[in-house]
Design a protein around this motif. Structure first.
Motif: not given
Lengths: 146, 146, 146
Positions: A95-118
């Protein structure tokens, strides 16, 4: 057993807090690079009042950070409460690992403006373990109340 | 006894987190319905860059959510700390229930733009148990320190 | 020992939450004084829709509050986790006191628009004990995992 889940929670919770701090540091760097300051006193220190202005890259950092604020503190509550239920340590860690990886990917996708819906996919992936933990906490309370 | 207050805290804390998540989901729905996206990459996916824009209904959701961020994480701390003091379980439950109902009413008043000062009344109603808990935590620490 | 550090954490955590609440109260007072309301229903109650507007002093309060949201909930997690490690009570108290004083100075520097970089210095001073606690939590987990 509960102890092991809780130790794992503290570990990932700390990594998530450090990830949030990293977004704050990046925001500060972008403000300096783009010369866009939220406060006149900061602008004065960095060249003049004309730099008291908004900037789309700074706004993006602020949105990424705000999304963290909406999601990471709730996780810090749910993860602790869930750990107290005495879950299987490896299921808990998942559970904790999935949340951590999801949030890390969210930040990377946000800051690097990856294309939606990543970014949205990462958000949903991080919400899934939270909903699972919330459900288990509510079920445990219903069982206890009967 | 303390255990019972804490279990009650975990229950209401989880409901509050789910309530916050609901505001996030509503915000997303309003963004899609009003076609108003905070990021160009989201607008592109939903019809074009002209939908990268602000919208008063979206802003309202964001303000409701932000008010949650200002109040619910502090409650999650105060409620846990207060539970550790070993309060009477029914008095504790009353604190948590009052906060929960106040915050629920706050969100409803915000999103349905109920006439002022209904939203403020709900806000104050939710603050009252928080101030009560904060006071009891400080008093317990003063007593311990003597 | 751990208990004493934890009691100290609860004390300073509660003071920090009350400090955050104070910023919310100040924001409300500035809104009333400057007649600048975020919601049309609030403006209507206070003289008319022309007061549904932004104001730089209100925005400043909101930025100070947002910076609290970015830093105080993470502290409430780190401080609790760190207390569980059984630190020396006076070293622990020093961490919590440093964070509290740093955040208090940050709020004062923000609201009184003290000249840069006073606010940033306060921010960094408050981050130092947080990074120290985060490091100790991660090290304890690594030690436990070996």
């Amino acid at each position: 057993m509960e102890n092991e889940a809780f130790a794992s929670f503290l570990f990932f919770g700390t990594l998530l807090v450090l990830k949030m701090y990293a977004v704050a540091v990046i925001t500060g760097q972008v403000r300096l690079r783009k010369k866009a300051f939220a406060n006149p006193e900061d602008a004065l220190r960095h060249g003049g009042l004309q730099y008291h202005r908004e900037d789309p890259d700074v706004e993006r950092c602020l949105r990424a950070h705000r999304n963290d604020l909406e999601n990471i503190p709730p996780f810090l509550f749910l993860g602790a409460a869930y750990s107290f239920l005495g879950p299987d340590p490896s299921v808990a860690r998942l559970h904790f690992l999935a949340f951590f990886l999801g949030r890390l990917a969210h930040t990377v996708a946000y800051l690097l403006r990856l294309r939606a819906p990543l970014r949205s996919v990462a958000y949903v992936a991080a919400q899934a373990p939270c909903l699972s933990m919330a459900l288990q906490i509510l079920l445990a309370e219903f069982r206890r109340a009967l």
